[in-house]
Motif scaffolding. Structure first.
Motif, short mmCIF file in Angstrom:
data_model
loop_
_atom_site.label_atom_id
_atom_site.label_comp_id
_atom_site.label_asym_id
_atom_site.label_seq_id
_atom_site.Cartn_x
_atom_site.Cartn_y
_atom_site.Cartn_z
N ARG A 120 12.09 -37.98 30.76
CA ARG A 120 11.01 -37.63 29.83
C ARG A 120 9.66 -37.69 30.51
O ARG A 120 8.79 -36.84 30.27
CB ARG A 120 11.04 -38.57 28.62
N MET A 172 7.18 -34.55 30.94
CA MET A 172 5.82 -34.67 30.41
C MET A 172 4.79 -34.34 31.49
O MET A 172 3.83 -33.60 31.24
CB MET A 172 5.59 -36.09 29.87
N ALA A 178 5.24 -40.31 26.94
CA ALA A 178 6.60 -39.83 27.12
C ALA A 178 7.60 -40.67 26.31
O ALA A 178 8.60 -40.15 25.83
CB ALA A 178 6.98 -39.87 28.59
#
Length: 147
Positions: free
Chosen positions: A74, A78, A143
Motif C-alpha cells: 500500500r 501510494m 497508506a
C-alpha cells in the motif's frame, strides 16, 4: 410499541444497538527483521520505483501476503500514485504555459518530484536492508487508512 399497537411487531432492525464510531486499528510497525529471505526479496521488489507498483497492486488484489507486506504494498502504491499525479499535473502545466519561464520552472519541479520519489523508494529499500522500520512520515499513515 406493542402496547399501543399490538398488531405491529417490532422490526428486528430496531433492536440493534446504537451505531458506534469505528475503531481505527493502525497496522503494526513494519519491522522486516522477522521476514524470511524470500519475503524480504519480494518486499524489495515491491519497493522498486515504477516497476514495483505492478506486483504491489497484484499482491493487494490477491491478499495472499501477511499484513506487513500488504502495508508495504500500500505504501508503494501510494508513493507511485502521488508521484504520478504530481508528474502529470506539472507536465500538463508546463505544456499549457508554453515556452515561458513558468513552463521551465514547472519542468524543474517535475524533475524534483521524480527525484524525490526515487530517493524515497531507495531510502525505504535501504531501511529494509538494515532491517529497520519501514515508515515514511505522512505517507505511511495515509497508506494505512486506505486499506
Amino acid at each position: 410499541m406493542e402496547k399501543n399497537y399490538p398488531h405491529l411487531k417490532q422490526h428486528p432492525m430496531t433492536l440493534l444497538p446504537p451505531m458506534q464510531e469505528p475503531v481505527y486499528d493502525p497496522l503494526p510497525e513494519i519491522h522486516p527483521g522477522n521476514l524470511d529471505p524470500l519475503n524480504r526479496l519480494e518486499t524489495f521488489l515491491y519497493l522498486t520505483p515504477v516497476i514495483g507498483v505492478l506486483p504491489s497492486i497484484w499482491a493487494i488484489y490477491r491478499r495472499q501476503r501477511d499484513r506487513k507486506q500488504l502495508a508495504v504494498c500500500r505504501l508503494s502504491v501510494m508513493l507511485a500514485f502521488v508521484w504520478l499525479s504530481v508528474y502529470l499535473s506539472l507536465n500538463v502545466g508546463a505544456d499549457l504555459s508554453g515556452a515561458s519561464s513558468v513552463g521551465l520552472r514547472l519542468l524543474f519541479l517535475n524533475s524534483m518530484a521524480t527525484s524525490s520519489y526515487f530517493i524515497a523508494s531507495l531510502w525505504l529499500m535501504m531501511l529494509l536492508w538494515q532491517k529497520k522500520s519501514l515508515r515514511l512520515p505522512g505517507f505511511s499513515a495515509l497508506a494505512d487508512k486506505i486499506r
